[in-house]
Structures are given as C-alpha cells and as structure tokens.
Design a protein around this motif. Structure first.
Motif, mmCIF file in Angstrom:
data_model
loop_
_atom_site.group_PDB
_atom_site.id
_atom_site.type_symbol
_atom_site.label_atom_id
_atom_site.label_comp_id
_atom_site.label_asym_id
_atom_site.label_seq_id
_atom_site.Cartn_x
_atom_site.Cartn_y
_atom_site.Cartn_z
ATOM 1 N N ARG A 16 71.524 15.494 -44.771
ATOM 2 C CA ARG A 16 70.154 15.773 -44.324
ATOM 3 C C ARG A 16 69.957 17.237 -43.925
ATOM 4 N N GLN A 17 70.987 17.852 -43.366
ATOM 5 C CA GLN A 17 70.823 19.195 -42.816
ATOM 6 C C GLN A 17 71.136 20.321 -43.800
ATOM 7 N N SER A 18 71.945 20.046 -44.799
ATOM 8 C CA SER A 18 72.458 21.125 -45.655
ATOM 9 C C SER A 18 71.403 21.710 -46.582
ATOM 10 N N ASP A 19 71.350 23.041 -46.613
ATOM 11 C CA ASP A 19 70.590 23.735 -47.652
ATOM 12 C C ASP A 19 71.478 23.923 -48.885
ATOM 13 N N TYR A 20 72.782 23.985 -48.635
ATOM 14 C CA TYR A 20 73.783 24.035 -49.697
ATOM 15 C C TYR A 20 74.881 23.052 -49.312
ATOM 16 N N LEU A 21 75.180 22.134 -50.193
ATOM 17 C CA LEU A 21 76.248 21.165 -49.950
ATOM 18 C C LEU A 21 77.398 21.484 -50.895
ATOM 19 N N SER A 22 78.570 21.794 -50.336
ATOM 20 C CA SER A 22 79.723 22.171 -51.151
ATOM 21 C C SER A 22 80.840 21.154 -50.946
ATOM 22 N N LEU A 23 81.397 20.671 -52.054
ATOM 23 C CA LEU A 23 82.384 19.598 -52.013
ATOM 24 C C LEU A 23 83.798 20.162 -52.090
ATOM 25 N N HIS A 24 84.635 19.709 -51.150
ATOM 26 C CA HIS A 24 86.020 20.190 -51.089
ATOM 27 C C HIS A 24 86.951 19.061 -50.659
ATOM 28 N N ALA A 25 86.945 17.992 -51.447
ATOM 29 C CA ALA A 25 87.750 16.816 -51.128
ATOM 30 C C ALA A 25 88.450 16.327 -52.391
ATOM 31 N N PRO A 26 89.577 15.644 -52.246
ATOM 32 C CA PRO A 26 90.259 15.088 -53.417
ATOM 33 C C PRO A 26 89.524 13.861 -53.945
ATOM 34 N N ALA A 27 89.806 13.500 -55.183
ATOM 35 C CA ALA A 27 89.241 12.273 -55.760
ATOM 36 C C ALA A 27 90.151 11.107 -55.389
ATOM 37 N N THR A 28 89.635 10.212 -54.572
ATOM 38 C CA THR A 28 90.360 9.026 -54.138
ATOM 39 C C THR A 28 89.435 7.824 -54.325
ATOM 40 N N PRO A 29 89.944 6.610 -54.165
ATOM 41 C CA PRO A 29 89.058 5.439 -54.271
ATOM 42 C C PRO A 29 87.869 5.493 -53.321
ATOM 43 N N THR A 30 88.021 6.134 -52.173
ATOM 44 C CA THR A 30 86.914 6.192 -51.199
ATOM 45 C C THR A 30 85.956 7.355 -51.454
ATOM 46 N N THR A 31 86.391 8.368 -52.212
ATOM 47 C CA THR A 31 85.503 9.512 -52.444
ATOM 48 C C THR A 31 84.888 9.535 -53.835
ATOM 49 N N ARG A 32 85.358 8.704 -54.747
ATOM 50 C CA ARG A 32 84.795 8.698 -56.094
ATOM 51 C C ARG A 32 83.305 8.366 -56.036
ATOM 52 N N LYS A 33 82.496 9.207 -56.669
ATOM 53 C CA LYS A 33 81.037 9.061 -56.701
ATOM 54 C C LYS A 33 80.442 8.949 -55.291
ATOM 55 N N ILE A 34 81.048 9.666 -54.363
ATOM 56 C CA ILE A 34 80.535 9.678 -52.994
ATOM 57 C C ILE A 34 79.143 10.320 -52.950
ATOM 58 N N ILE A 35 78.879 11.229 -53.901
ATOM 59 C CA ILE A 35 77.540 11.804 -54.028
ATOM 60 C C ILE A 35 76.828 11.023 -55.123
ATOM 61 N N ASN A 36 76.106 9.994 -54.691
ATOM 62 C CA ASN A 36 75.432 9.083 -55.612
ATOM 63 C C ASN A 36 73.936 9.083 -55.339
ATOM 64 N N GLU A 37 73.212 8.164 -55.955
ATOM 65 C CA GLU A 37 71.749 8.146 -55.801
ATOM 66 C C GLU A 37 71.331 8.039 -54.344
ATOM 67 N N ASN A 38 71.967 7.145 -53.602
ATOM 68 C CA ASN A 38 71.588 6.951 -52.194
ATOM 69 C C ASN A 38 71.832 8.212 -51.379
ATOM 70 N N GLN A 39 72.964 8.855 -51.617
ATOM 71 C CA GLN A 39 73.279 10.063 -50.852
ATOM 72 C C GLN A 39 72.366 11.217 -51.247
ATOM 73 N N LEU A 40 72.081 11.338 -52.534
ATOM 74 C CA LEU A 40 71.211 12.422 -52.995
ATOM 75 C C LEU A 40 69.805 12.289 -52.425
ATOM 76 N N ARG A 41 69.363 11.064 -52.178
ATOM 77 C CA ARG A 41 68.020 10.858 -51.606
ATOM 78 C C ARG A 41 67.933 11.330 -50.157
ATOM 79 N N LEU A 42 69.082 11.515 -49.510
ATOM 80 C CA LEU A 42 69.079 12.009 -48.133
ATOM 81 C C LEU A 42 68.953 13.526 -48.078
ATOM 82 N N MET A 43 69.186 14.196 -49.198
ATOM 83 C CA MET A 43 69.192 15.650 -49.203
ATOM 84 C C MET A 43 67.778 16.228 -49.301
ATOM 85 N N LYS A 44 67.616 17.448 -48.836
ATOM 86 C CA LYS A 44 66.339 18.144 -48.935
ATOM 87 C C LYS A 44 66.001 18.413 -50.401
#
Length: 321
Positions: free
Chosen positions: A193-221
């Motif tokens: 919600r707060q980020s003007d720029y969102l930068s990803l710096h995490a490994p790909a794991t079962p819990t992080t795969r597609k962590i940025i999805n439709e629901n999460q993108l709708r929270l962004m400005k």
C-alpha cells in the motif's frame, strides 16, 4: 582424474574453471544439451556437478552415483533439488555474495529509468518520435517510498543506495528483522500500500512463488512501479500484465522471468511501460570472475576432502549414506 560436470554457463570460456580444477587433477566436462535425460546420463560418471541455470533434478542427482557435491554458480539454489542432495549426503554450495553491488546498482538503475521515463522516452525517440508530452507524469524522487520485499545482502545494499537519492525505505522480511539496516519494518500489505517503488529481493520458495499476484497488485498505488531483479517466479506475469493494461500500476522493470529465457513476443514484455533486461543484473567482469573462482574452489575443496566455504545444507555428510 576427477570429472566435474558443468551443466551450463553464461560466460564465453572455461579457462578459470579448468585452471582451478587442474590444480587437484580434475577434468571439466560440458554437456551437448541441458535436458534432464542428457544431464542424468553424463552425471552417472562424474565426481561433482556445477550448474548455472540448468535444473539439477532428483533424477540427475540419483544417477550421479560417484558424485560428491553440487555447486551452484550463483546465489539461489532453486534449480537444484537440495532435499534430494541432502538425503544422499551431498553438500550443495553457492556463491552468496559475488554480485551484491552489481544487482543493487542494476535495481537502482531500473528505478531511475522508470521514475524519469528514460525507458519510455528511449523507445519513442528511437522510433522517431520526439515528444516530451507523450510520457507520463514524473515525480521528484526524494521523499518517495521504496519498499523492499526481502532484506538480505542485496536488499541491504539497495537500501543504502536508495537513501542517497532521498528515498524513504521500508521493508518486510519473514523474520521481521531489519538486519541492522535501520529501516521501518512493515507487513506485506502495508508494504504494498505504501510503496511508490516495490523491489523484490527474495528467493523463490513454495511460500514466495507468485507472491505478487492479482490480489497483491490490487493493493498497490496506480502510480507505483514494480522492480524484480530476484527471481521471476515471485511474480504472476499474467496478473502483472492485466494490472498494467487496466492502469492499476504505472510500470514495471523485470530482469528475471519464469521461465527463462522468456517468450519475448508475449504482450507483457512488449508493453511500453515495461523495461526488460536479460537477467543481466548480476554481471560484471569482476562479479563473474569472483563467482567462477569461488564455485570451482569449493568443488576442489570437496574433491580433496575439505569442507567447502558456503554450504546451503549444513547437515550434509561427506559420503553417501
């Protein structure tokens, strides 16, 4: 003579690898292809495996009856079946710090290219259009918020660079720790919600795969930008395209993809508000030399009965059980 399989590489020669391995009497083997069947067949007669991006699956590992270790020429190990290697008593190594400044610099470069419409204007002027008004509105960078999803070595380096531009830095991590960076730690929802720029710096794991999805993108400005120099699997690419098409996101900069290489004919990668680089963030002459040297020295260590420097599965045993 030891035999070491190098599954694939993103550099033009193997001089560094062969020189280091020759010190311990080891020979470097390169495959004609990187599919599972080919790698499994060659792995059956090697003493160690080194891999860049090729998948070292359970089948490849189980076929390597003589293998003593697996080395990743890079940081992430999501292309290696670490669980299988651990089960068989094989250490898996990586190079956790070889490209920290390069990826951090690339991340800031992408951020600046989006914030100043550099990517957009470059494409338009190259196509023959010289029109300042064609670009979207630009905001002063100082005072805007950079959100970091992950705060490892690279995330920390990005944070220090971002502050030099006057950006406010916030972050979220699985542990909730700021690792001494001193930035505000927030929940993932608040980060989005707060980020003007969102930068990803995490490994790909079962819990992080597609962590940025439709629901999460709708929270962004709708004025926010997404930057991914980590792993392509973190982003739901179709959902990202829809967010851009519906103007729910200002733009994106992608250096990593799922799969790699991507199909560049896809609409996401041709969108004029998307900057695409070919998994180039880790590259410099210095970083490649450091990575190649570190990876092969760890192979040489294991072949000569020593413990390698960076073991991903510290519970490994030197010999198969």
């Amino acid at each position: 003579m030891w035999r070491v399989l190098l599954t694939d590489r993103a550099w033009p020669d193997t001089e560094i690898e062969r020189e280091i391995l020759s010190r311990v009497g080891a020979e470097l083997i390169e495959p004609p292809a990187t599919d599972e069947e080919t790698l499994a067949a060659i792995a059956a007669d090697v003493d160690a495996i080194a891999t860049n991006w090729a998948k070292v699956t359970a089948k490849v590992i189980r076929s390597a009856k003589k293998c003593r270790m697996i080395a990743r020429t890079g940081i992430g190990v999501d292309n290696i079946d670490v669980a299988c290697a651990t089960e068989l008593g094989l250490p898996v190594t990586n190079c956790p710090d070889y490209c920290v400044p390069e990826v951090a610099d690339h991340t800031l470069g992408l951020l600046l290219a989006m914030s100043r419409n550099i990517g957009f204007f470059h494409a338009r002027t190259k196509a023959g259009e010289y029109q300042l008004a064609a670009g979207g509105p630009m905001q002063r960078l100082s005072g805007q918020t950079l959100g970091l999803f992950g705060l490892g070595r690279i995330g920390q380096a990005v944070a220090s660079r971002a502050r030099a531009f006057g950006l406010r830095v916030i972050a979220t991590t699985s542990s909730g720790s700021d690792h001494g960076v001193g930035c505000e730690m927030v929940s993932l929802e608040d980060l989005l919600r707060q980020s003007d720029y969102l930068s990803l710096h995490a490994p790909a794991t079962p819990t992080t795969r597609k962590i940025i999805n439709e629901n999460q993108l709708r929270l962004m400005k709708p004025t926010a930008y997404l930057i991914n120099t980590s792993r392509g699997a973190l982003v739901d690419e179709p959902a990202l395209l829809e967010a851009l098409k519906q103007n729910r996101l200002a733009g994106a900069a992608l250096d990593v993809f799922d799969p790699e290489p991507p199909d560049l004919s896809q609409p996401l990668f041709r969108h004029e508000r998307v900057i695409v680089t070919p998994h180039a963030a880790f590259v410099s002459q210095q970083s490649l030399q450091q990575m190649r040297t570190q990876a092969m020295e760890q192979v040489a260590a294991v072949l000569t009965g020593k413990r390698p420097q960076n073991v991903v599965n510290p519970q490994f045993e030197h010999n198969r059980t």
